[in-house]
Scaffold this active site. Structure first.
Site, short mmCIF file in Angstrom:
data_model
loop_
_atom_site.label_atom_id
_atom_site.label_comp_id
_atom_site.label_asym_id
_atom_site.label_seq_id
_atom_site.Cartn_x
_atom_site.Cartn_y
_atom_site.Cartn_z
N HIS A 57 0.81 -1.23 0.00
CA HIS A 57 0.00 0.00 0.00
C HIS A 57 0.85 1.28 0.00
CE1 HIS A 57 -2.97 3.02 0.87
NE2 HIS A 57 -2.43 3.24 2.05
N HIS A 81 3.58 6.88 5.59
CA HIS A 81 2.37 7.57 6.04
C HIS A 81 1.52 6.78 7.03
CE1 HIS A 81 0.08 5.43 2.83
NE2 HIS A 81 -0.96 5.66 3.60
N GLU A 85 0.47 5.51 12.81
CA GLU A 85 -0.83 5.02 13.23
C GLU A 85 -0.83 3.50 13.47
OE1 GLU A 85 -5.24 6.63 11.97
OE2 GLU A 85 -3.74 6.25 10.44
N ASP A 86 -0.13 2.77 12.60
CA ASP A 86 -0.25 1.31 12.63
C ASP A 86 0.90 0.58 13.33
OD1 ASP A 86 -2.41 1.91 11.16
OD2 ASP A 86 -1.69 1.07 9.27
N ASP A 148 -3.09 8.42 -1.56
CA ASP A 148 -3.47 7.36 -0.62
C ASP A 148 -4.89 6.88 -0.95
OD1 ASP A 148 -3.51 5.79 1.77
OD2 ASP A 148 -4.47 7.44 2.86
N ASP A 268 -23.71 12.95 -27.92
CA ASP A 268 -23.69 13.73 -29.15
C ASP A 268 -22.54 14.75 -29.15
OD1 ASP A 268 -24.92 14.36 -31.63
OD2 ASP A 268 -25.57 16.25 -30.74
MN MN Z 1 -2.92 4.73 3.64
#
Ligand code: MN
Length: 679
Positions: A57, A81, A85-86, A148, A268
């Site tokens: 990711h 990034h 957080e993770d 992201d 069109d």
């Molecule tokens: Mn992310």
């Protein structure tokens, strides 16, 4: 059409490094490698819902950023990034191991993350608020966040269905519009189509299938146009690139909904894009297009002379193309094209400045533009009040009651704000409200404050203001007024003036950036128009009001920023322009029988069997191409046939009219907008 790739591509760090090197051979790949290795270790053992290792990711997000030619700092931040957080990593650690800028960007991206357990409106308002703060801080934060989102949306099928819908809705409501606002159309249109696919699957499939069915026909039509154009442009020694312009699925869908039209009506309208070598060629190409096909009134836009706030530049026009289909045309240079794809990211493309803190990472014009999204999202005064943006040591951002952002120096007061709005507002200021409360004029402002200045007709500056006013421009104006009105003595002035102050007596009213561009471009444009008058490079447009054709007695009028418009000398609209004699130029028709000009011709007749057929036959016999026919009955037996014809000049037109007058039952033939009774 739209080139969305739903497959998950397994690319690796080498792909990323190669991409960076392709646009920046001097890039510091070392720091990028380190960021990747750190993120890989930090995320080790984690997997995405797809089952892939998590590192895919951040890597894909970083690769997305290379499409926008972003710098190494942004690429590192993209790779890192999610680590705060993770995983256990801290911002201090990132600042230390990489750079404070990388840490600042990671922090910004982390803070935008979606709010949990809140209603949609509140969550979205919250997201918007964070986006605005991030934008003010550093535009790169928002670009990383968009990249992201781009990867998350590409892999959304691994989410639960209800979650897919929620994420897609938020993407469509917030992220896609922001990408569009920032001019990053590449990401904007992909986000739209990916969300559209989740939210309206049937409609998505329907549009996709219909487009596929008509692809062959569309290609043939566009090829025809390209052929005609190439032929004419080659004669002028111009070799621009001409491509058909596919709309994204979502924009077709939106148009169908908003304009209540069917797929066929939207379909069109075809589009082409022309990429020319130089700016002057863009105008030359436009001139050619307007002589080949009739321009539709009011659809010409010169975003070259007046760029959009996100730096978008292009000429836009819509003409009546072959077979009477409207044709949307965009003309731009290669550089403008890159800007159109990358938007604000192109800011850093041509003027790289790696060491200095780049001023363009925060751009007031764009800020104001993003801020408009707040209004559209109907956000409350309360959270505007909550905005506390202590971002820079030297400047603050405050708001007018209408939500316009005003940039001031730190420690500015309500008087500085009043003068920044307009010097008249400053001179007449009598009181001020900050966030709805009346406050003393000397009150210092904070970022996020909403300020309202109360003025009085009899109001005027007071000597006391000099004690707290911050901006030298406002100070200068106040002092001049006081001196003129004998309200200040030289003695007072000396004590008031701080000895260390170095002041330039100059007004400091903020002119919005767009205005500045507009003013300078227009004057520049006007000059070049006049100097190249009479050459093929000037933009020449045949006026719609009188539709002159070769042979007609004509005159040119130099418009402001729109080239020269050709009118018949008899055209009534010239009356309005009479006062500006210096803007008229003499025009001579070149004798070039190959040139064809579209004109609108009306034929009135009492209706009978085969009327249209006979009229059309006479037109064909005079070797005239019919572009479009529109027939209707005005009342029971009175028919009005309207044609768009291609004629080489007024002699040719005269022949056609003479022929048509002889057709049985015809009572009147005239060029539209110029009704002349013939019988
Ligand atoms: Mn992310």
């Amino acid at each position: 059409m739209s080139d969305i790739d739903f497959k998950i591509r397994s690319r690796d760090i080498d792909t990323l490094l190669a991409q960076i090197e392709s646009y920046n051979p001097a890039a510091e790949l070392d720091i990028v490698k380190r960021a990747y290795e750190f993120a890989d270790t930090a995320h080790s053992g984690q997997t995405r819902l797809s089952g892939e290792p998590y590192i895919i990711h951040p890597l894909e997000v970083a690769i997305n950023l290379t499409q926008l030619h972003m710098d190494e700092t942004s690429i590192c931040a993209a790779l890192l990034h999610d680590v705060v957080e993770d995983t256990g990593a801290t911002l201090d650690f990132i600042a230390d191991k990489f750079s404070p800028d990388v840490a600042m960007l990671v922090d910004g991206v982390t803070k935008i993350s979606a709010m949990k357990n809140k209603s949609r409106t509140i969550a979205q308002a919250e997201t918007l608020r964070k986006m605005l703060i991030a934008t003010i801080k550093d535009l790169r934060v928002i670009i990383i966040k968009l990249a992201d989102k781009q990867h998350n949306m590409r892999t959304i099928m691994f989410q639960r269905e209800d979650k897919q819908r929620r994420i897609a809705q938020e993407t469509l409501d917030i992220y896609a519009p922001i990408a569009r606002r920032l001019g990053i159309s590449r990401i904007g249109s992909e986000l739209e189509d990916l969300s559209f696919r989740v939210l309206y699957r049937d409609e998505y499939d329907d549009i996709k299938n219909r487009l596929a069915q008509r692809e062959e026909q569309r290609t043939a039509y566009i090829d025809g146009i390209r052929y005609t154009l190439y032929k004419r442009l080659t004669e002028m020694e111009l070799k621009p690139e001409i491509t058909g312009r596919a709309k994204n699925y979502f924009s077709i869908f939106r148009k169908m909904k908003m304009q209540d039209k069917t797929f066929d009506e939207i379909y069109d309208i075809q589009g082409i894009r022309i990429i020319a070598d130089e700016v002057k060629d863009c105008y030359a190409v436009l001139g050619v297009i307007h002589t080949l096909w009739a321009p539709i009134e009011g659809r010409f836009k010169d975003y070259i002379a007046v760029p959009k706030s996100n730096m978008y530049q292009s000429l836009h026009t819509t003409v009546i193309g072959p077979e009477g289909h409207p044709l949307e045309v965009q003309i731009r240079t290669r550089e403008m094209h890159e800007t159109a794809q990358m938007g604000i990211a192109a800011h850093w493309l041509y003027k790289e400045n790696k060491t200095a803190k780049n001023e363009s990472y925060k751009d007031l014009a764009i800020l104001n533009d993003i801020n408009k999204l707040f209004d559209e999202a109907n956000t409350s005064v309360q959270f505007m009040k909550d905005l506390k943006m202590n971002l820079y040591d030297d400047e603050i951002f405050v708001f007018t009651p209408q939500g316009k952002i005003v940039k001031l120096a730190r420690e500015s007061t309500t008087i500085d704000f009043a003068f920044a709005i307009h010097s008249e507002v400053g001179m007449k200021a009598a009181g001020a409200k900050v966030n709805g409360k009346i406050v003393p004029l000397r009150t210092k402002l904070n970022s996020g404050d909403i300020i309202e200045i109360l003025t009085s007709k009899t109001g005027h500056p007071a000597a006391a203001w000099l004690k707290f006013v911050k901006s030298s421009g406002a100070r200068y104006k106040i002092r001049s007024w006081l001196r003129k009105n004998n309200q200040i003595t030289d003695e007072e002035e000396k004590t008031e003036r701080k000895p260390q102050q170095k002041e330039t007596p100059r007004a400091e009213v903020i002119i919005p950036k767009e205005e500045q561009i507009k003013l300078s471009k227009i004057s520049e444009n006007k000059r070049s128009m006049v100097s190249i008058e009479g050459t093929a490079n000037v933009l020449i447009k045949l006026s719609q009001c009188c539709q002159p054709i070769p042979g007609d007695d004509v005159v040119g009028f130099i418009t402001r920023g729109r080239g020269i418009t050709i009118h018949k000398r008899s055209c009534p609209s010239l009356k309005r322009m009479e006062k500006e004699k210096e803007r008229f130029v003499n025009i001579l028709w070149e004798s070039s029988p190959q040139n064809m000009y579209p004109i609108k011709l009306a034929v009135e007749a009492s209706d009978r069997v085969n009327l249209l057929k006979d009229v059309a036959e006479e037109i064909s016999l005079s070797k005239t191409n019919i572009i479009k026919v529109d027939a209707n009955l005005r009342n029971k037996d009175h028919a009005v046939l309207k044609f768009i014809l291609e004629v080489s000049g007024n002699k040719h037109l005269g022949e056609i009219i003479a022929r048509l007058k002889k057709v049985k039952n015809v009572t009147n033939v005239y060029k539209l907008n110029e009704k002349v009774v013939i019988k």
